[in-house]
Design a protein around this motif. Sequence first.
Motif, short mmCIF file in Angstrom:
data_model
loop_
_atom_site.label_atom_id
_atom_site.label_comp_id
_atom_site.label_asym_id
_atom_site.label_seq_id
_atom_site.Cartn_x
_atom_site.Cartn_y
_atom_site.Cartn_z
N ILE A 8 0.98 -1.08 0.36
CA ILE A 8 -0.08 0.24 0.08
C ILE A 8 0.70 1.35 -0.38
O ILE A 8 0.59 2.21 -0.92
CB ILE A 8 -0.99 -0.05 1.53
N LYS A 11 2.20 1.41 -3.40
CA LYS A 11 1.33 1.91 -4.11
C LYS A 11 1.02 3.38 -3.85
O LYS A 11 1.07 4.52 -5.26
CB LYS A 11 -0.10 1.39 -4.35
N GLY A 15 1.38 6.35 -6.66
CA GLY A 15 0.25 7.06 -7.75
C GLY A 15 0.97 9.08 -7.40
O GLY A 15 0.15 9.69 -8.08
N THR A 18 4.58 9.72 -9.92
CA THR A 18 4.37 8.99 -11.23
C THR A 18 3.55 10.33 -11.99
O THR A 18 3.45 10.66 -12.83
CB THR A 18 3.12 8.33 -12.22
N ASN B 91 -4.63 4.28 -12.76
CA ASN B 91 -3.94 4.57 -13.25
C ASN B 91 -2.39 3.75 -13.76
O ASN B 91 -1.34 4.09 -14.24
CB ASN B 91 -3.31 6.09 -12.05
N LEU B 92 -3.17 2.54 -12.93
CA LEU B 92 -2.08 2.09 -13.15
C LEU B 92 -2.52 0.43 -14.38
O LEU B 92 -3.56 0.65 -14.56
CB LEU B 92 -2.70 0.68 -11.90
N PHE B 100 0.04 -5.42 -7.82
CA PHE B 100 -0.43 -4.76 -6.33
C PHE B 100 -1.76 -5.81 -5.30
O PHE B 100 -1.38 -6.05 -3.80
CB PHE B 100 -1.85 -3.07 -6.39
N VAL B 104 -1.02 -6.82 -1.97
CA VAL B 104 -1.89 -7.34 -0.76
C VAL B 104 -2.25 -8.34 0.05
O VAL B 104 -2.34 -8.26 1.35
CB VAL B 104 -2.91 -6.70 -1.09
#
Lengths: 262, 303
Positions: A8, A11, A15, A18, B91-92, B100, B104
Motif C-alpha cells: 500500500i 502504491k 501514485g 508518477t 492509473n495502473l 498490487f 496486499v
Amino acid sequence: MKSQMFAIIKKDLQGITTNKRMFSTLLAVPLVLSVFIPTVFILVLHFAPDESVNLQKLLEMLPINELEEDLSLSIIGLVLNYILPIFFLIIPIMAATVMSATSFVGEKEKQTLETLLYSPLSLKEIFRSKVLASFLLSMFVSAISFVAMLLVVEAETKLTTGGFILPDMKWALILILVSPAISLIAITLIVRGSAKAQSVEDAQQRAVFLLLPVLLLLVSQFTGVLFVNVWILLALGIVCALLALWLLRKSMDDFQYEVLLK
Amino acid sequence: MNIVTLNSLSKTYPGGKKAVDSLNINLEKGEVFGFLGPNGAGKTTTVKLLNGMLSPTEGSCRIFGIDPTIAPEKLHALVGVVTEHAQMYQNLTGIQNLVFYGSVFGLSTKESEKRGLDLLERLELSDARDKKLSSYSTGMRQRLSLARSLIHRPQILFLDEPTSGLDPESAQNVHTMIRNLAKDHGITVFLCTHQLRYAQEICTRYGLMENGRLIAEGTFHNLRSSVYPGMKIKLKAQGVPSDLPCRKIGNLAYEVEIESEKDIPQIVRKIVEAGGEIYHVSAELPTLEDIYFTLTRKKEGSI
C-alpha cells in the motif's frame, strides 16, 4: 509491520511520484522556501548599504552568546540556525497535506476503498500504511530541501563573505526528532480527517482551514524555543514523538468499515 | 460441513429501511449458490454483511467459523469478492493492479505476476495486460475484477452481478469458469444475479430474495416441485381423441397438463390407437425464470 502494508505504501508513493505535475509542485514550493528566501536574504545583506540597518543593535538584543567577527556572517548564522529550522517544521507538513488529505476519501471517490477493505489487513494496518506513505513523502521532500538549502546557503555565504557558517546541533534535533514528530502528528490527524470526510474537497478544507493554522501557530512558537535551550527542544521533540505514536495507535479505535464506506 | 451459516441475519439501515430480514441460509463446500432477486432486494447488503463491511442489526453469520464483525481481516484472506463498488486503480495497468492486490494478500511480486498473467489469459485479457485500466471497457473491468478476486486462490467467492456489462460470449466464458472453479477446485460460490438464464446453467442451489426476505430456497428440482407439481407437454397432432384432456392452442397444436414424464407414452398411445397422426411431442419444463416469476407473484398475492 506486515509486508502487505509495504504494498500500500509503495502504491500510494508511486501514485504521487508518477503524477509529474503534482510531484513537481510538491517539490517546488518547499524548494522556494528553503532556497529562494535565504538567497534573497543573503543578497540583500550583501548589497544593502551598512548604515541603512543597524544590525549590530539587533544582534545585541538577541540571547546569542557567540558572535562571528564578520557582522554579515553572524547575521547569516542567525538566519541559518534560528529562522530556517522553522521552515523545516512547516515543509514536511505542507508536502504531505495533499496526499494525506486524499488518502482515504480519494480511494472512496475512485471506488477503490471497498476493494482495499476486502484485503486481509485490519483497518488500523491500512490506516498506518496510509500515514506512513505520507510521512515518507514528507521526510523525502524535507531531506531534499535541506540538502538544497545547505548547498545554496554555503555557496552564497562563501561568495559574499568569503567564510563558512555551519549548521549547529539544533539542526540535527529538528531534522531527526522534532520535525518528523510534528509531521507525524499532523499527518495522522489529516489522514483521520480523510477517513471521516465525504469528499476530497471536504478533507482538504478540513486540513487546510482547521488543522494547518493550529499547527503552524504551534510551529511558530518554536522560534522562541530555539533561542532558549537545546534541552527544551529535545524534551519538546520527545513529547511530540510520544504524542504522535499515541495518536497513531489510538486513531482508528472507533472506526468501522460501515462508517468508512458511508 | 457448513462453510457459510446465516442465522436470522438482519440489517436495518439508520434511515429505518430493513434491507435484510431474518435470513437463514447454510452453504456447503463446492456449492454454487444463486442468490436471486430484483434490484433492491437485499442481495448486495447480504454480501456486505457476510464480509464484515456492514454490521448486522440482528442475528449473525459465520464463514469458516469466523464472525465477520469480529475478525474481518482473517476472513478476507479466505474470500474473493466482486461487487459493483469494489473497483481498481485507473492509473495502473491490468497486470499492475493484479500484482498490487496480490501483494496486499501476501503474495510475492513474482508470484502475483505469474498468477495474474495466468488469470488474464483465462479471462481473455492478455492483450490488455499493459493497458491502463482507464482504457478498459465495462466488460473488461468486470473480468479484471474477477481476476483480482481470484488472485489469492480464495476458498469462497462472493460475486455480485459478475457478468453485468459483459457480451454474451464473455458472460458464457465467465460462467463456465465459475462452474469449473466450484467443480474442480471445490470453491464455494455465492452468486448474486438477476440473470436467471445464466443462473440456471451454473447454480446448484438457489435463494430467492424479495424486499429483504428469502421467499424460497432449494435446488432447482425443489423449487420446481413446490411451484409446478406437474408438467406440460406440447403436441402437434391430427385426430386427437376428444376424451384426452387437451387444450387447443393453435392449428393442430395442443397443450396437455400431466403429472410426470411417465404419462407421455400413454397419451401418445391413445392418439395413435384412435387413428390420429403425431407430428411433434415435447415436454415443457418450467425454467428458473418461470419459477421465479410465479413465486414472486404468489408472494405479492399473499400480501
